[in-house]
Scaffold this active site. Structure first.
Site, short mmCIF file in Angstrom:
data_model
loop_
_atom_site.label_atom_id
_atom_site.label_comp_id
_atom_site.label_asym_id
_atom_site.label_seq_id
_atom_site.Cartn_x
_atom_site.Cartn_y
_atom_site.Cartn_z
N ASP A 198 -4.34 14.55 30.62
CA ASP A 198 -5.09 15.58 31.31
C ASP A 198 -4.14 16.62 31.91
O ASP A 198 -3.10 16.27 32.48
CB ASP A 198 -5.92 14.94 32.42
CG ASP A 198 -6.83 15.91 33.12
OD1 ASP A 198 -7.72 16.46 32.45
OD2 ASP A 198 -6.67 16.11 34.33
N GLU A 207 8.27 2.50 21.37
CA GLU A 207 8.70 1.12 21.55
C GLU A 207 7.62 0.12 21.14
O GLU A 207 7.93 -1.04 20.85
CB GLU A 207 9.06 0.87 23.02
CG GLU A 207 10.31 1.58 23.50
CD GLU A 207 10.51 1.39 24.99
OE1 GLU A 207 9.77 0.57 25.59
OE2 GLU A 207 11.38 2.07 25.57
#
Length: 558
Positions: free
Chosen positions: A225, A274
Site C-alpha cells: 500500500d 529466500e
C-alpha cells in the site's frame, strides 16, 4: 496483542501440472475486500472464515490468486489501512488460526494468497505511536515518525504546506504530557494514520520482520500500500502550491515517488527470493509516468506494479491505445509484466464509470472492457463483484458511510463506500447470502435490484456477466496466445475500433481482439473464427464481413 501460532506454517502452494516459472507474469488475481465478501457468523461484517468458505467459487471462476485487503488489528478508521498490530488478525475478521486455515485451503485448491502490507503509516493506536505521545518530545520513539515543531512564534502553524490526501493539512498538533501544545506529526492520510519515518533503522528492521512473519505463514506475496510514499524529500520542503491532490499521478511531489524508496524494495526482494514458491511483491505506486512506475519492477526490486494510467484512460479508443502502448513500452526494458485493472476498493466501479447515458450502456462497456483487458499481455486484477456486473452504489445514506475522506473537506470525493457494498450471493432478500441468515445485517446496505445480480441468479445463464467472466478466464488459461507477453500487433481498423493480434509462442496461430468503442455497430472484414463476444451473442459472419457489436469486444481465433 499479537497472536502467535504454536508452530508457524511453512506451507506453500504446490506448482500445478506443467506450470511455468514466473506465475505472476500472466496471473489473474482477484481482490477480496474482507469486510464485504462473505460473513460467516452473521454479524454483518465479512470475515476470514467467510472468505475460506467461498474459495471454491473463486477456483471455479478461474482466477490464479487471491489478494486480501487488510485484516490486521485496527480501529478501522480507514477500513483497516490504519494498522495497530501487523502480526495479528482483528477479532472482527477472526483469528490467526483462521488465516492459517484460509491459506492452507487456498493452496490445496491451487490458489495463491497475496496479503496487503501497509508500510507508509500505521494507526495512532500502534504501540510505538502511543508510547511516542506518552513520552513526549525527545523520546527515541518519536524518530520513528515525523514529529516536528511548528512554525510561527508559538509553533502554531504546521511545519510545512503539505496537504492530506483526505483533505486539510497533513499535520496534526500534539499535546505535551503537561497539557501544553506540543509538536506536530505528519499524516499524509487521516490524522489517525501517522506516517513512519523510513530513515529510522528500527522501522526498516520492523517491516523486514513483518514480511518474514507472513511468509513463514505461507503467503505468496504482498501488495504494498502507498508503495511510492515511504521516503520523503530531505528537509520536508514546502510544495509551494495548494490543491496537491490534483497533482497526484501527474508529477513528483516531495512526499511521493522519491528515489530512496527503491533501496527499500531491493532489500525486500532479497527476502522474497529466500523463500520457495516464487513469492512476489506488488507495488501500489501512483507515479507521473509509466516509466517511473517501471522503476519499481526492475529485476532486483518488485515483481509487479499496478497500472493506474490504464485504469484512468476512459472509454476512448485513442486514450486506451496510448495507455496500452506506454505501459508495454515502459515495462519491456525492465523485463517486468504489465498489469491491467479496471476497478478496486478505492475507485468507482467501472460499470458505473462507463455509464454516460444509461446503466445498460455502462454494463455493456464494462463487459467489453473486461475482454479487452484479459486479451492484453501480462497480469490482470479483478475486484470482487465486477464479475457480477455490480454498479457503484451511489445513494448510500450519509449516516452509514465510513470513508474517512467523506467527513473531511477538500480531499478525495469521500464516496469510496459505494464500491465496498457487500457482495450478493443468493436469495431474493438482503443480505443476499452475504451472511448466514436471510434478512440479517450487512455493514453497508445493498440495493434491492441486486437480487437479480447475485451469483445464484447469474449462474447457468449464458448471457450473464458471471458466465462471460467464467468463459473468458477459461479461454485465457487454455489459449496459447493469451497470458504472458510484452507486446501486441496493432491492426488497421475503422475509426473508434481497436484491433490487435496476439501470436502463439510457435508463431503458427493466434488470437485477434477487436473492440468497438463507437456506440454503433461497425462492419469489418472477418479476421477469423469468433471465439467469444462481450455482447449477448457472437457476431454472425456474413461472407467475408461481420458486424462488430456496439460497445463490444470480440475474440477471434486465427
Amino acid at each position: 496483542m499479537t497472536q502467535y501460532l504454536a508452530e508457524p506454517g511453512t506451507h506453500t502452494r504446490p506448482p500445478g501440472p506443467g506450470e511455468r516459472p514466473g506465475w505472476w507474469r500472466e496471473a489473474v488475481i482477484y481482490q477480496v475486500y474482507p469486510r464485504s465478501f462473505a460473513d460467516s457468523d452473521g454479524d454483518g461484517i465479512g470475515d476470514l472464515q467467510g472468505i475460506r468458505s467461498r474459495l471454491p467459487y473463486l477456483k471455479e471462476l478461474g482466477v490464479d490468486a487471491v489478494w486480501l485487503s487488510p485484516f490486521y488489528v485496527s480501529p478501522q478508521t480507514d477500513g483497516g489501512y490504519d494498522v495497530a498490530d501487523y502480526r495479528a488478525v482483528d477479532p472482527m475478521f477472526g483469528t490467526l488460526l483462521d488465516a492459517d486455515e484460509l491459506i492452507r485451503d487456498a493452496h490445496v485448491l491451487g490458489l495463491r494468497v497475496i496479503v496487503d502490507v501497509v508500510p507508509n503509516h500505521c494507526s495512532n493506536q500502534h504501540d510505538w505511536f502511543r508510547r511516542a505521545l506518552r513520552e513526549g518530545p525527545g523520546s527515541p520513539l518519536r524518530d520513528r515518525f515525523h514529529f516536528r515543531p511548528g512554525r510561527g512564534p508559538a509553533g502554531e502553524t504546521p511545519p510545512n504546506d503539505w496537504e492530506s490526501i483526505f483533505g486539510g493539512p497533513a499535520w496534526t498538533r500534539t499535546e505535551n504530557p503537561d497539557g501544553t501544545p506540543g509538536e506536530w506529526y505528519l499524516h499524509l492520510f487521516a490524522p489517525e494514520q501517522p506516517d513512519f519515518n523510513w530513515e529510522n533503522p528500527a522501522v526498516r528492521d520492523e517491516f523486514r520482520s513483518v514480511l518474514r512473519y507472513w511468509l513463514d505463514m505461507g503467503v505468496d506475496g504482498f501488495r504494498i500500500d502507498v508503495a511510492h510514499g515511504l521516503v520523503k524529500a530531505a528537509g520536508l520542503p514546502d510544495t509551494g502550491r495548494t490543491g496537491q491532490l490534483r497533482l497526484l499521478g501527474t508529477q513528483t511531489l516531495p512526499f511521493f515517488d522519491q528515489d530512496g524508496v527503491h533501496e527499500i524494495y531491493r532489500s525486500w526482494r532479497e527476502i522474497l527470493d529466500e523463500y520457495p514458491g516464487e513469492r512476489i511483491g506488488v507495488a501500489e505506486a501512483w507515479t507521473p509516468s509509466a516509466e517511473r512506475t517501471a522503476q519499481y519492477v526492475r529485476a532486483d526490486e518488485l515483481h509487479q506494479a499496478f497500472n493506474f494510467h490504464y485504469l484512468g484512460a476512459g472509454w476512448d479508443a485513442g486514450a486506451l491505445r496510448r495507455a496500452i502502448d506506454e505501459c508495454l513500452d515502459a515495462m519491456r526494458p525492465v523485463g517486468a509484466p504489465s498489469t491491467w485493472v479496471l476497478s478496486n476498493h478505492d475507485v468507482v466501479r467501472h460499470a458505473t464509470r462507463f455509464a454516460v447515458d444509461s446503466p445498460e450502456q455502462g454494463l455493456r462497456r464494462a463487459r467489453a472492457a473486461t475482454l479487452l483487458m484479459l486479451a492484453l499481455p501480462g497480469s490482470a486484477y479483478l475486484y470482487q463483484g465486477e464479475e457480477l456486473g455490480l454498479p457503484e452504489v451511489t445513494e448510500l445514506p450519509d449516516e452509514v458511510r465510513q470513508d474517512p475522506s467523506f467527513f473531511r473537506d477538500n480531499g478525495q470525493d469521500g464516496l469510496r463506500d459505494g464500491c465496498r457494498v457487500p457482495v450478493p450471493w443468493s436469495g431474493t432478500e438482503a443480505p443476499y447470502g452475504f451472511g448466514p441468515v436471510a434478512g440479517g445485517p450487512s455493514w453497508l446496505p445493498q440495493p434491492g435490484s441486486w437480487r437479480h445480480l447475485s451469483v445464484e441468479a447469474q449462474s447457468g445463464d449464458p448471457g450473464s456477466t458471471l458466465e462471460l467472466y467464467r468463459s473468458a478466464l477459461a479461454l485465457r488459461r487454455e489459449h496459447p496466445a493469451l497470458g504472458a507477453g510484452d507486446g501486441v500487433e496493432w491492426l488497421e481498423a475503422p475509426e473508434g475500433v481497436l484491433a490487435f493480434r496476439r501470436t502463439t509462442p510457435d508463431g503458427r496461430g493466434g488470437l485477434i481482439c477487436t473492440v468497438n468503442l463507437t456506440g454503433e455497430p461497425v462492419r469489418w472484414a472477418v479476421p477469423g473464427r469468433p471465439l467469444l463476444s462481450s455482447s449477448s451473442g457472437e457476431p454472425v459472419p456474413e461472407g467475408d464481413v461481420a458486424e462488430l457489436p456496439a460497445d463490444g469486444t470480440v475474440w477471434w481465433a486465427v
